[in-house]
Scaffold this motif. Structure first.
Motif, mmCIF file in Angstrom:
data_model
loop_
_atom_site.group_PDB
_atom_site.id
_atom_site.type_symbol
_atom_site.label_atom_id
_atom_site.label_comp_id
_atom_site.label_asym_id
_atom_site.label_seq_id
_atom_site.Cartn_x
_atom_site.Cartn_y
_atom_site.Cartn_z
ATOM 1 N N LEU A 2 0.830 -1.201 0.000
ATOM 2 C CA LEU A 2 0.000 0.000 0.000
ATOM 3 C C LEU A 2 0.865 1.252 0.000
ATOM 4 O O LEU A 2 0.609 2.197 -0.716
ATOM 5 C CB LEU A 2 -0.912 0.001 1.228
ATOM 6 N N PHE A 3 1.905 1.242 0.814
ATOM 7 C CA PHE A 3 2.799 2.388 0.909
ATOM 8 C C PHE A 3 3.886 2.190 -0.142
ATOM 9 O O PHE A 3 4.995 1.778 0.155
ATOM 10 C CB PHE A 3 3.390 2.476 2.314
ATOM 11 N N ALA A 4 3.510 2.436 -1.394
ATOM 12 C CA ALA A 4 4.387 2.154 -2.524
ATOM 13 C C ALA A 4 5.760 2.779 -2.329
ATOM 14 O O ALA A 4 5.883 3.949 -2.002
ATOM 15 C CB ALA A 4 3.759 2.674 -3.809
ATOM 16 N N GLY A 5 6.783 1.970 -2.520
ATOM 17 C CA GLY A 5 8.148 2.449 -2.377
ATOM 18 C C GLY A 5 8.444 2.904 -0.963
ATOM 19 O O GLY A 5 8.911 4.014 -0.765
ATOM 20 N N ALA A 6 8.152 2.050 0.012
ATOM 21 C CA ALA A 6 8.299 2.430 1.429
ATOM 22 C C ALA A 6 9.654 3.064 1.705
ATOM 23 O O ALA A 6 9.749 4.041 2.431
ATOM 24 C CB ALA A 6 8.073 1.221 2.331
ATOM 25 N N LEU A 7 10.700 2.536 1.105
ATOM 26 C CA LEU A 7 12.032 3.073 1.372
ATOM 27 C C LEU A 7 12.323 4.327 0.555
ATOM 28 O O LEU A 7 13.324 4.992 0.781
ATOM 29 C CB LEU A 7 13.097 2.007 1.129
ATOM 30 N N ASP A 8 11.442 4.647 -0.396
ATOM 31 C CA ASP A 8 11.615 5.881 -1.165
ATOM 32 C C ASP A 8 10.994 7.078 -0.448
ATOM 33 O O ASP A 8 11.194 8.212 -0.847
ATOM 34 C CB ASP A 8 10.965 5.745 -2.550
ATOM 35 N N ARG A 9 10.220 6.831 0.584
ATOM 36 C CA ARG A 9 9.569 7.881 1.370
ATOM 37 C C ARG A 9 10.391 8.158 2.618
ATOM 38 O O ARG A 9 11.281 7.404 2.975
ATOM 39 C CB ARG A 9 8.155 7.451 1.781
ATOM 40 N N SER A 10 10.061 9.231 3.305
ATOM 41 C CA SER A 10 10.772 9.516 4.548
ATOM 42 C C SER A 10 10.293 8.573 5.634
ATOM 43 O O SER A 10 9.182 8.042 5.589
ATOM 44 C CB SER A 10 10.530 10.968 4.975
ATOM 45 N N GLY A 11 11.142 8.378 6.613
ATOM 46 C CA GLY A 11 10.779 7.544 7.745
ATOM 47 C C GLY A 11 9.583 8.107 8.487
ATOM 48 O O GLY A 11 8.734 7.358 8.976
ATOM 49 N N PHE A 12 9.487 9.417 8.545
ATOM 50 C CA PHE A 12 8.366 10.042 9.238
ATOM 51 C C PHE A 12 7.059 9.762 8.515
ATOM 52 O O PHE A 12 6.045 9.479 9.133
ATOM 53 C CB PHE A 12 8.593 11.545 9.390
ATOM 54 N N GLU A 13 7.076 9.813 7.181
ATOM 55 C CA GLU A 13 5.863 9.508 6.406
ATOM 56 C C GLU A 13 5.428 8.067 6.617
ATOM 57 O O GLU A 13 4.236 7.784 6.762
ATOM 58 C CB GLU A 13 6.090 9.761 4.920
ATOM 59 N N LEU A 14 6.397 7.171 6.641
ATOM 60 C CA LEU A 14 6.075 5.763 6.874
ATOM 61 C C LEU A 14 5.522 5.572 8.286
ATOM 62 O O LEU A 14 4.542 4.848 8.485
ATOM 63 C CB LEU A 14 7.307 4.883 6.653
ATOM 64 N N PHE A 15 6.129 6.237 9.266
ATOM 65 C CA PHE A 15 5.616 6.152 10.635
ATOM 66 C C PHE A 15 4.176 6.664 10.700
ATOM 67 O O PHE A 15 3.326 6.064 11.358
ATOM 68 C CB PHE A 15 6.502 6.929 11.615
ATOM 69 N N LEU A 16 3.905 7.779 10.032
ATOM 70 C CA LEU A 16 2.546 8.320 10.026
ATOM 71 C C LEU A 16 1.556 7.321 9.431
ATOM 72 O O LEU A 16 0.460 7.124 9.969
ATOM 73 C CB LEU A 16 2.478 9.635 9.257
ATOM 74 N N ALA A 17 1.926 6.689 8.332
ATOM 75 C CA ALA A 17 1.041 5.702 7.709
ATOM 76 C C ALA A 17 0.809 4.523 8.658
ATOM 77 O O ALA A 17 -0.320 4.034 8.786
ATOM 78 C CB ALA A 17 1.635 5.224 6.383
ATOM 79 N N LEU A 18 1.867 4.072 9.337
ATOM 80 C CA LEU A 18 1.725 2.965 10.291
ATOM 81 C C LEU A 18 0.872 3.369 11.485
ATOM 82 O O LEU A 18 0.042 2.581 11.968
ATOM 83 C CB LEU A 18 3.096 2.485 10.757
ATOM 84 N N ALA A 19 1.046 4.605 11.968
ATOM 85 C CA ALA A 19 0.234 5.088 13.091
ATOM 86 C C ALA A 19 -1.232 5.177 12.686
ATOM 87 O O ALA A 19 -2.123 4.782 13.452
ATOM 88 C CB ALA A 19 0.753 6.441 13.574
ATOM 89 N N MET A 20 -1.495 5.675 11.500
ATOM 90 C CA MET A 20 -2.876 5.750 11.017
ATOM 91 C C MET A 20 -3.478 4.350 10.911
ATOM 92 O O MET A 20 -4.633 4.127 11.301
ATOM 93 C CB MET A 20 -2.924 6.455 9.661
ATOM 94 N N GLY A 21 -2.697 3.413 10.388
ATOM 95 C CA GLY A 21 -3.154 2.027 10.304
ATOM 96 C C GLY A 21 -3.432 1.455 11.682
ATOM 97 O O GLY A 21 -4.400 0.717 11.885
ATOM 98 N N HIS A 22 -2.577 1.816 12.633
ATOM 99 C CA HIS A 22 -2.768 1.327 14.002
ATOM 100 C C HIS A 22 -4.095 1.811 14.578
ATOM 101 O O HIS A 22 -4.862 1.027 15.149
ATOM 102 C CB HIS A 22 -1.622 1.759 14.917
ATOM 103 N N PHE A 23 -4.369 3.098 14.450
ATOM 104 C CA PHE A 23 -5.609 3.626 15.011
ATOM 105 C C PHE A 23 -6.832 3.079 14.281
ATOM 106 O O PHE A 23 -7.873 2.853 14.905
ATOM 107 C CB PHE A 23 -5.576 5.149 15.060
ATOM 108 N N LEU A 24 -6.698 2.815 12.995
ATOM 109 C CA LEU A 24 -7.778 2.160 12.261
ATOM 110 C C LEU A 24 -8.026 0.765 12.847
ATOM 111 O O LEU A 24 -9.169 0.384 13.109
ATOM 112 C CB LEU A 24 -7.424 2.058 10.773
ATOM 113 N N GLY A 25 -6.951 0.016 13.084
ATOM 114 C CA GLY A 25 -7.086 -1.331 13.622
ATOM 115 C C GLY A 25 -7.566 -1.376 15.055
ATOM 116 O O GLY A 25 -8.352 -2.259 15.431
ATOM 117 N N ASP A 26 -7.111 -0.444 15.883
ATOM 118 C CA ASP A 26 -7.468 -0.482 17.304
ATOM 119 C C ASP A 26 -8.833 0.138 17.592
ATOM 120 O O ASP A 26 -9.466 -0.245 18.578
ATOM 121 C CB ASP A 26 -6.408 0.233 18.149
ATOM 122 N N PHE A 27 -9.265 1.072 16.778
ATOM 123 C CA PHE A 27 -10.513 1.760 17.087
ATOM 124 C C PHE A 27 -11.574 1.620 16.001
ATOM 125 O O PHE A 27 -12.749 1.498 16.308
ATOM 126 C CB PHE A 27 -10.248 3.233 17.406
ATOM 127 N N GLY A 28 -11.177 1.613 14.752
ATOM 128 C CA GLY A 28 -12.155 1.500 13.670
ATOM 129 C C GLY A 28 -12.579 0.071 13.367
ATOM 130 O O GLY A 28 -13.752 -0.199 13.140
#
Length: 120
Positions: A2-28
């Motif tokens: 989903l996060f195409a080219g994970a290593l082509d993005r910044s670490g912060f962007e990847l962390f944000l995507a993972l955090a968003m996924g986490h809150f979706l999984g834990d609450f949504g």
């Protein structure tokens, strides 16, 4: 991935995507029943292990989807379950629970950028 080219993005962007996924999984995506019955002794419709495995598996799937790494997904599955067991046993509350989960997301970013990428 989903996060195409994970290593082509910044670490912060990847962390944000993972955090968003986490809150979706834990609450949504976590039903009230799953939130309660994943704890030992509170299971009424299914054994608690099934609820916990399913909940942690949702998180594993999201991490795999976002990072493209099934190994990180597997690590997420295990650690998410262990963290939730601690919360179910009242070893800590929701704040520490969420901090531990988000710390795992930071670890996945570090491993992707500095650990796993070194072998490519």
């Amino acid at each position: 991935m989903l996060f195409a080219g994970a290593l082509d993005r910044s670490g912060f962007e990847l962390f944000l995507a993972l955090a968003m996924g986490h809150f979706l999984g834990d609450f949504g995506l976590q039903s009230d029943r799953m939130a309660v019955e994943k704890c030992r002794g509170k299971d009424q419709t299914l054994p608690w292990q099934w609820w916990l495995t399913a909940h942690a598996g949702i998180h594993a799937f999201l991490v795999t989807l976002i990072t493209g790494s099934a190994w990180l997904g597997l690590a997420e599955w295990l650690l998410h379950a262990l963290i939730d067991i601690g919360k179910c046993r009242h070893a800590y509350g929701l704040g520490i629970d969420q901090l531990l989960h988000l710390s795992c997301k930071a670890l996945w970013v570090i491993l992707l950028f500095y650990g796993l990428s070194a072998t490519r």
